[in-house]
Design an enzyme around this catalytic site. Structure first.
Site, mmCIF file in Angstrom:
data_model
loop_
_atom_site.group_PDB
_atom_site.id
_atom_site.type_symbol
_atom_site.label_atom_id
_atom_site.label_comp_id
_atom_site.label_asym_id
_atom_site.label_seq_id
_atom_site.Cartn_x
_atom_site.Cartn_y
_atom_site.Cartn_z
ATOM 1 N N GLU A 169 -6.162 63.662 -16.623
ATOM 2 C CA GLU A 169 -6.070 62.520 -17.534
ATOM 3 C C GLU A 169 -5.443 62.909 -18.865
ATOM 4 O O GLU A 169 -4.554 62.214 -19.370
ATOM 5 C CB GLU A 169 -7.464 61.922 -17.820
ATOM 6 C CG GLU A 169 -8.178 61.418 -16.602
ATOM 7 C CD GLU A 169 -9.137 62.427 -16.005
ATOM 8 O OE1 GLU A 169 -10.221 62.016 -15.547
ATOM 9 O OE2 GLU A 169 -8.813 63.641 -15.977
ATOM 10 N N HIS A 172 -7.318 68.698 -18.072
ATOM 11 C CA HIS A 172 -7.684 67.693 -17.067
ATOM 12 C C HIS A 172 -6.471 66.810 -16.806
ATOM 13 O O HIS A 172 -5.645 66.578 -17.704
ATOM 14 C CB HIS A 172 -8.828 66.820 -17.578
ATOM 15 C CG HIS A 172 -10.147 67.520 -17.636
ATOM 16 N ND1 HIS A 172 -11.332 66.838 -17.501
ATOM 17 C CD2 HIS A 172 -10.474 68.818 -17.819
ATOM 18 C CE1 HIS A 172 -12.339 67.690 -17.597
ATOM 19 N NE2 HIS A 172 -11.839 68.903 -17.801
ATOM 20 N N CYS A 203 -12.381 62.988 -21.377
ATOM 21 C CA CYS A 203 -11.247 62.153 -20.986
ATOM 22 C C CYS A 203 -11.469 60.689 -21.368
ATOM 23 O O CYS A 203 -10.525 60.011 -21.779
ATOM 24 C CB CYS A 203 -10.981 62.312 -19.497
ATOM 25 S SG CYS A 203 -10.415 63.982 -19.086
ATOM 26 N N CYS A 209 -14.492 62.139 -17.281
ATOM 27 C CA CYS A 209 -15.615 62.771 -17.963
ATOM 28 C C CYS A 209 -15.669 62.269 -19.414
ATOM 29 O O CYS A 209 -14.774 61.526 -19.847
ATOM 30 C CB CYS A 209 -15.433 64.290 -17.929
ATOM 31 S SG CYS A 209 -14.089 64.881 -18.990
#
Length: 150
Positions: free
Chosen positions: A54, A52, A85, A82
């Site tokens: 992040e 991801h 993260c 999410c």
């Protein structure tokens, strides 16, 4: 560098993700008014469910700064993080998150959950939501419309 300036960079990062089939999410790590990392989703590119934007930006920032405690850092993200993260934000001791579009299906910073403000955890993250949310939403909507057609 303002939050809006950082979000502009995050949006530009997000726009790169569809070129390799990834959902357009961008993240920028800012320390002392300077960008230390800027990344976009690479799950499809890497075949890695943890890639991801992040997490990639947090890892890059830690490498640049030479430490895992990222105190003094603001993470600016185009989409609400999410649970994975949000957990990384807490683990890295990041004090501040700014995000654009809310994620009603997987958001863990105010939508479905609010891990960043759970007093049972050992750290809290100040969250500012909605910065340039329409710009982030347009990128996501266009991506998913193309995916449905395609």
């Amino acid at each position: 560098m303002t939050d809006d300036d950082a979000m502009e960079v995050a949006l530009a990062e997000a726009a790169l993700a569809p070129a390799h089939g990834d959902v357009p999410v961008g993240a920028v790590a800012v320390v002392d008014g300077s960008i230390v990392a800027a990344r976009h989703n690479e799950r499809e590119l890497r075949g890695d469910p943890t890639a991801h934007a992040e997490l990639l930006a947090i890892a890059d920032a830690a490498a640049v700064l030479g430490r895992w405690r990222l105190t003094g850092m603001t993470l600016v993200v185009t989409l609400e993080p999410c649970p994975m993260c949000a957990g990384a934000l807490l683990a890295a001791r990041i004090p501040r998150l700014v995000y654009g579009a809310a994620d009603p299906k997987a958001g863990a910073c105010g939508s479905l959950y609010n891990l960043c403000a759970d007093p049972r955890l050992n750290h809290e993250v100040a969250v500012e939501a909605g910065l340039r949310s329409e710009d982030a939403s347009v990128l996501l909507t266009q991506f998913f419309e193309r995916a449905r057609r395609g």
